[in-house]
Design an enzyme around this catalytic site. Structure first.
Site, short mmCIF file in Angstrom:
data_model
loop_
_atom_site.label_atom_id
_atom_site.label_comp_id
_atom_site.label_asym_id
_atom_site.label_seq_id
_atom_site.Cartn_x
_atom_site.Cartn_y
_atom_site.Cartn_z
CD GLU A 67 -3.94 10.99 -24.53
OE1 GLU A 67 -5.00 10.77 -25.10
OE2 GLU A 67 -3.83 11.82 -23.61
CG HIS A 75 -4.52 13.61 -19.83
ND1 HIS A 75 -4.43 14.90 -20.28
CD2 HIS A 75 -5.21 12.91 -20.78
CE1 HIS A 75 -5.04 14.98 -21.46
NE2 HIS A 75 -5.52 13.78 -21.78
N GLY A 123 -11.02 12.06 -26.43
CA GLY A 123 -11.47 13.21 -25.64
C GLY A 123 -12.74 13.80 -26.25
#
Ligand code: PGA
Length: 263
Positions: free
Chosen positions: A172, A96, A243
């Site tokens: 992302e 991430h 998120g």
């Protein structure tokens, strides 16, 4: 057609009590109005995995937010793949951008986690969800493809892919993550998402991965109940990573339901 993925990433936002209540509420809503076309993945903090395991049932599964790059071992503060498997996780989020930025995780470190998860996959059954994506500066400088290439190549170098492995790749873009924005909110346009997803497929092809279509590619970055389905219908992805909006049970379930009716 495999179910779409709707992944909730709660990060370090909540207490164990709040995470347990959130999981229970999501489970309750989904039991009342099921979404058969969607697999729901909850990614709470490590300390809540055990408790939440008792709250959830099909089609909700658990994921770890990260893992250690060895199966088990002397690494204070880490959580091993073996522990995550024992806690009932199906997936593990790795790479991430918050880990890459806040904790200086390199492509090589992410690749080691990827490799251990694949090497132990037959035994532990854990599926890595690998996050890749460019920063705003990299995008502005036209480097999106180059960055994706470097991030993905590190994985393939650490552990050559074969069609028996299960992985998920999450595109992302760092600039689209809701908590990473200074000033006006900016989510990735579904057409930009589609373009980046095309690049990822192309890069995987150049690594002789023929089963690219069997790898679920998901999008993450300011996904909410209003835009989620557009990534499925126009962004060419098979799921979303959420998120901020996943911290609210009703909003998250609205995203799940919008995905469910988008296919
Ligand atoms: P966001 O976060 O939905 O709040 O943008 C996504 C993520 O960081 O995974």
């Amino acid at each position: 057609m495999p179910p779409l993925l709707c992944i909730a990433n709660w990060k370090a936002n909540l207490t164990p009590e709040a995470e347990t209540v959130l999981a229970r509420t999501i489970q309750g809503i989904m039991q009342q109005s099921p979404a058969d076309n969607v697999e729901i993945v909850l990614t709470p903090t490590f300390v809540s995995l055990y408790e939440i395991g008792y709250e959830i049932d099909h089609p909700i599964v658990l994921a770890g937010q990260d893992c250690y790059w060895e199966e088990v071992g002397a690494a204070t503060g880490e959580v091993s793949p073996v522990a995550l498997a024992h806690l009932g996780c199906k997936y593990v989020l790795i790479g991430h951008s918050e880990r890459r930025i806040i904790f200086a995780e390199t492509n090589e470190m992410v690749a080691k986690k990827y490799a251990v998860l694949l090497k132990t996959q037959k035994k532990l059954g854990l599926v890595p969800i690998v996050c890749v994506g460019e920063t705003l500066m990299e995008r502005k400088n036209g480097k999106t493809r180059e960055i994706l290439e470097v991030q993905l190549s590190a994985l393939m170098k650490a552990m050559p892919f074969n069609k028996n492995f299960q992985i998920v790749i999450a595109y992302e873009p760092v600039w689209a993550i809701s908590t990473n924005q200074h000033g006006a909110r900016k989510n990735c346009d579904p057409s930009d998402c589609k373009e980046a997803i095309g690049m990822i497929k192309d890069i995987l092809h150049t690594h002789s991965i023929n089963a690219v279509n069997a790898i679920p590619l998901v999008y993450g970055g300011s996904v909410d109940e209003h835009n989620a389905s557009s990534y499925i219908t126009q962004g060419d992805v098979s799921g979303v990573l959420v998120g901020s909006a996943s911290l609210h049970a009703k909003r998250f379930c609205a995203i799940v339901h919008s995905l469910n009716t988008s296919i």
